[in-house]
Write a protein that holds these residues in place. Structure first.
Motif, PDB file in Angstrom:
ATOM      1  N   THR A  14      67.222  47.953  55.122  1.00 40.75           N
ATOM      2  CA  THR A  14      66.554  46.783  54.551  1.00 40.75           C
ATOM      3  C   THR A  14      67.571  45.952  53.793  1.00 40.75           C
ATOM      4  OG1 THR A  14      64.458  47.961  54.374  1.00 40.75           O
ATOM      5  CG2 THR A  14      64.723  45.979  53.016  1.00 40.75           C
ATOM      6  N   ILE A  15      67.584  44.660  54.092  1.00 41.72           N
ATOM      7  CA  ILE A  15      68.504  43.765  53.394  1.00 41.72           C
ATOM      8  C   ILE A  15      67.734  42.564  52.868  1.00 41.72           C
ATOM      9  CG2 ILE A  15      70.476  44.479  54.798  1.00 41.72           C
ATOM     10  CD1 ILE A  15      70.274  41.634  56.077  1.00 41.72           C
ATOM     11  N   HIS A  16      68.310  41.896  51.892  1.00 37.25           N
ATOM     12  CA  HIS A  16      67.755  40.685  51.303  1.00 37.25           C
ATOM     13  C   HIS A  16      68.650  39.537  51.736  1.00 37.25           C
ATOM     14  CE1 HIS A  16      65.659  43.590  48.840  1.00 37.25           C
ATOM     15  NE2 HIS A  16      66.823  44.093  48.481  1.00 37.25           N
ATOM     16  N   VAL A  17      68.047  38.485  52.281  1.00 38.94           N
ATOM     17  CA  VAL A  17      68.821  37.331  52.741  1.00 38.94           C
ATOM     18  C   VAL A  17      68.189  36.050  52.218  1.00 38.94           C
ATOM     19  CG1 VAL A  17      69.635  38.486  54.838  1.00 38.94           C
ATOM     20  CG2 VAL A  17      67.541  37.138  54.915  1.00 38.94           C
ATOM     21  N   PRO A  18      68.968  34.984  52.130  1.00 42.77           N
ATOM     22  CA  PRO A  18      68.386  33.704  51.731  1.00 42.77           C
ATOM     23  C   PRO A  18      67.379  33.219  52.769  1.00 42.77           C
ATOM     24  CG  PRO A  18      70.788  33.645  51.625  1.00 42.77           C
ATOM     25  CD  PRO A  18      70.414  34.909  52.323  1.00 42.77           C
ATOM     26  N   VAL A  23      69.093  35.054  62.172  1.00 46.20           N
ATOM     27  CA  VAL A  23      69.284  36.496  62.277  1.00 46.20           C
ATOM     28  C   VAL A  23      70.774  36.814  62.421  1.00 46.20           C
ATOM     29  CG1 VAL A  23      68.780  38.530  63.690  1.00 46.20           C
ATOM     30  CG2 VAL A  23      66.963  36.886  63.182  1.00 46.20           C
ATOM     31  N   ALA A  24      71.520  36.002  63.157  1.00 35.30           N
ATOM     32  CA  ALA A  24      72.964  36.219  63.303  1.00 35.30           C
ATOM     33  C   ALA A  24      73.657  36.192  61.940  1.00 35.30           C
ATOM     34  CB  ALA A  24      73.582  35.180  64.235  1.00 35.30           C
ATOM     35  N   LEU A  69      67.880  35.778  71.060  1.00 31.28           N
ATOM     36  CA  LEU A  69      69.123  35.155  70.593  1.00 31.28           C
ATOM     37  C   LEU A  69      69.119  35.084  69.064  1.00 31.28           C
ATOM     38  CD1 LEU A  69      69.458  32.256  73.187  1.00 31.28           C
ATOM     39  CD2 LEU A  69      70.511  34.520  73.239  1.00 31.28           C
ATOM     40  N   SER A  70      69.968  35.887  68.444  1.00 30.97           N
ATOM     41  CA  SER A  70      69.970  35.947  66.982  1.00 30.97           C
ATOM     42  C   SER A  70      70.476  34.658  66.341  1.00 30.97           C
ATOM     43  CB  SER A  70      70.795  37.139  66.497  1.00 30.97           C
ATOM     44  OG  SER A  70      72.163  37.005  66.831  1.00 30.97           O
ATOM     45  N   CYS A  75      65.215  34.098  60.264  1.00 28.33           N
ATOM     46  CA  CYS A  75      64.688  35.330  59.693  1.00 28.33           C
ATOM     47  C   CYS A  75      63.275  35.099  59.173  1.00 28.33           C
ATOM     48  CB  CYS A  75      65.564  35.796  58.536  1.00 28.33           C
ATOM     49  SG  CYS A  75      67.202  36.339  59.045  1.00 28.33           S
ATOM     50  N   ALA A  76      62.463  36.140  59.281  1.00 27.13           N
ATOM     51  CA  ALA A  76      61.100  36.107  58.763  1.00 27.13           C
ATOM     52  C   ALA A  76      60.883  37.362  57.932  1.00 27.13           C
ATOM     53  CB  ALA A  76      60.098  36.053  59.908  1.00 27.13           C
ATOM     54  N   PRO A  77      60.038  37.288  56.917  1.00 23.41           N
ATOM     55  CA  PRO A  77      59.787  38.462  56.087  1.00 23.41           C
ATOM     56  C   PRO A  77      59.299  39.640  56.931  1.00 23.41           C
ATOM     57  CG  PRO A  77      58.808  36.507  55.104  1.00 23.41           C
ATOM     58  CD  PRO A  77      59.269  36.124  56.481  1.00 23.41           C
TER      59      PRO A  77
END
Length: 88
Positions: A14-18, A23-24, A69-70, A75-77
């Motif tokens: 699990t990671i936290h991203v802006p 996804v890439a 295709l990343s 990204c989605a929660p």
């Protein structure tokens, strides 16, 4: 997680991203800049190349759907991403 960040899982981590990143980009953040997304038939490491969906080197499995295709997917929660790089 805040309104400007979200959580997703990449290769069981699990990671936290802006919010608003692809996804890439999330894979690159999770892998400390080594964004291995898959392996070629011969076993060579592959990673995003063009960043615009033309080369298809960024393909990953997203929520059980293979060959996504990343570089073109935001990204989605709660998203679950699997890379062959993580499985290798």
């Amino acid at each position: 997680m805040t309104a400007t960040t979200l959580d997703l899982t990449i290769d069981a981590r699990t990671i936290h991203v802006p919010a608003g990143v692809t996804v890439a980009a999330a894979i690159a953040l999770a892998c400390d800049g080594v964004a291995l997304t898959r392996r070629a038939v011969g076993g060579a490491a592959r990673a995003p190349l063009c960043g615009m969906g033309v080369c298809h080197e960024c393909r990953v499995t997203i929520d059980g759907r293979a060959h996504q295709l990343s570089c073109q997917t935001l990204c989605a929660p709660g998203m679950r991403v699997q890379t062959l790089g993580g499985a290798a």
